[in-house]
Design an enzyme around this catalytic site. Sequence first.
Site, short mmCIF file in Angstrom:
data_model
loop_
_atom_site.label_atom_id
_atom_site.label_comp_id
_atom_site.label_asym_id
_atom_site.label_seq_id
_atom_site.Cartn_x
_atom_site.Cartn_y
_atom_site.Cartn_z
NE ARG A 2 0.01 10.32 10.38
CZ ARG A 2 -0.27 9.06 10.75
NH1 ARG A 2 -0.10 8.71 12.03
NH2 ARG A 2 -0.71 8.17 9.89
CG LEU A 47 -1.78 -1.22 1.44
CD1 LEU A 47 -2.68 -1.03 2.65
CD2 LEU A 47 -2.61 -1.51 0.20
C1 UD1 Z 1 -2.26 1.88 9.68
C2 UD1 Z 1 -3.28 0.95 10.37
C3 UD1 Z 1 -2.93 0.88 11.87
C4 UD1 Z 1 -1.50 0.45 12.06
C5 UD1 Z 1 -0.54 1.29 11.25
C6 UD1 Z 1 0.84 0.66 11.28
C7 UD1 Z 1 -5.37 1.29 9.15
C8 UD1 Z 1 -6.70 1.92 9.13
N1 UD1 Z 1 -4.61 1.50 10.22
O1 UD1 Z 1 -2.45 3.16 10.20
O2 UD1 Z 1 -3.81 -0.02 12.51
O3 UD1 Z 1 -1.16 0.51 13.44
O4 UD1 Z 1 -0.94 1.38 9.87
O5 UD1 Z 1 1.79 1.42 10.60
O6 UD1 Z 1 -5.02 0.56 8.23
N2 UD1 Z 1 -2.81 3.88 2.09
C9 UD1 Z 1 -3.33 3.69 0.82
N3 UD1 Z 1 -4.58 4.15 0.54
C10 UD1 Z 1 -5.34 4.77 1.46
C11 UD1 Z 1 -4.82 4.98 2.75
C12 UD1 Z 1 -3.55 4.51 3.04
O7 UD1 Z 1 -2.67 3.11 -0.05
O8 UD1 Z 1 -6.47 5.16 1.10
C13 UD1 Z 1 -1.45 3.40 2.38
C14 UD1 Z 1 -0.50 4.48 2.82
O9 UD1 Z 1 0.16 5.03 1.71
C15 UD1 Z 1 0.45 3.73 3.74
C16 UD1 Z 1 -0.40 2.60 4.30
O10 UD1 Z 1 -1.52 2.49 3.45
O11 UD1 Z 1 1.56 3.19 3.04
C17 UD1 Z 1 -0.85 2.88 5.71
O12 UD1 Z 1 -1.56 4.09 5.73
P1 UD1 Z 1 -1.37 5.16 6.89
O13 UD1 Z 1 -2.23 6.30 6.60
O14 UD1 Z 1 0.04 5.37 7.15
O15 UD1 Z 1 -2.05 4.32 8.07
P2 UD1 Z 1 -1.80 4.52 9.61
O16 UD1 Z 1 -2.64 5.62 10.10
O17 UD1 Z 1 -0.38 4.56 9.89
CA CA Z 2 1.49 4.37 8.64
#
Ligand code: UD1
Ligand code: CA
Length: 463
Positions: A18, A11
Amino acid sequence: MKNKGVAAIILAAGLGKRMKSDIPKALHPVAGRPMLFYPVEVVNNLGVKKTMVIVGHKADEVINKGIMPYAPTLHSAFVKQEPQLGTGHAVLCAEDALKDWKGNVLILSGDVPLITKETIQGLLNLHAKKKAAISFISTIVADPSGYGRVLRDDNNSVMRIVEHKDANIEEKAVNEINTGIYCVDARFLFSGLKKIKKENAQGEYYLPDLIEMAVVQGNKVTCLTHINPAEVMGINNRIELAEANRVMRRRINSELMLSGVTLLDADTAYIHSGVKIAGDTTIYPNVFLEGDTNIGSGCVIEEGCKIINSTIGSGSVIKSHSVIESSRIGKNVSIGPFARLRPDSLIEDGAKVGNFVEVKKSKLGKGTKANHLSYIGDAIIGKDVNIGAGTITCNYDGIKKHQTVIEDGAFIGSDTQLVAPVKVGKNAYIGSGSTITKNVPAGSLALSRAEQRVVEGWVKRKE
Ligand code: UD1
Ligand code: CA
């Protein structure tokens, strides 16, 4: 191959709010490579059948700069997620690409660069052994802020994951967090994702909601609790980015030391991922070795040097505070201190480039010496040439660059200007202080300075 029954989804569509950056989070570098590169490399090394990277925010930039420039042979396909409605929605975007896939799906985040092949293999093995529908990796941290918390029942079985923003005070106190690394049975994954709702604090489709769904449906959930948080932590801000760089630096440097490289201060040797250094080379403090750099054995790289995309032959010494970029240096060469080698310089075996010498797009043949204060640009210099102090190749006429050729064995006296295009023949001599505008034939002496006049008693008469 061991993991043929596994497809991987990484992903990387999120904005990375942030990070407070115009650069997509996936492209922020760790040890010189975009953080996204690492999980893609790990799944490739695991031999999974298919790898899909989900991109969205600045997708084309991520596609072009994320992996290709570093490892064109890594295989991965990109799937666009538009708009970005959360991690659950992101995975669902890969459904078409994984149509009829009956195996397992490994899901990683593009912001977890320190993850290792061994850890992922551990998760895959556990998942297979327990015949689980969904398996994931958790870890215990001192400060769980920002992460999803793992909630367990009285029997210590996982019940669900609650995101930081949705957690109550009691839940926030839990310091076992979700790392965002999962292995899921494909059929359960895509059927489950379609049922996920977005009634939560962020209005997003949360991938971790699958865990509660599995529990409620009576499907098996397993959790691997990793003992080393540093390896599985996601990067969300620049403090975590700095920490990841520190951990990666330690990893790279430990490997180098174990392979026979001496680092005088491993904490201040900034060596990019992919740099190669042979045994018995010594690296002093505050050295930066970057990009596609290859250093031979028995070299010494003194303090404050920066070497980018360059090759250094065995036995060479790069003295303090020298900067070398996109150049090739032979064996037993001495460079610096305070030398600057700009792109396309080739310094052959046994040559010397001393203090305050700048070389650009030039070749210095075997045994040639330019020991002090010179500018050598667009020059082809043969072997055993002596370039005196203060020699300058005047390569630029304001419009075009021109070449200087100096053949084997020539002697260029100090403070010579060579106005290019110009050629100095084999074994020729140039007297000090000359401005050379015409070719100098082999074996001759060229002198262009005005003859010295001496006026005796002049000082006394002036008084
Ligand atoms: C996420 C998890 C959280 C975990 C954490 C660990 C969710 C809702 N939460 O939170 O439980 O503790 O990772 O690091 O999954 N991304 C997409 N498309 C989207 C949203 C995000 O591809 O629509 C990708 C981001 O680019 C990233 C990853 O998913 O690489 C995680 O997204 P991020 O927003 O960092 O999630 P966290 O809030 O860190
Ligand atoms: Ca993350």
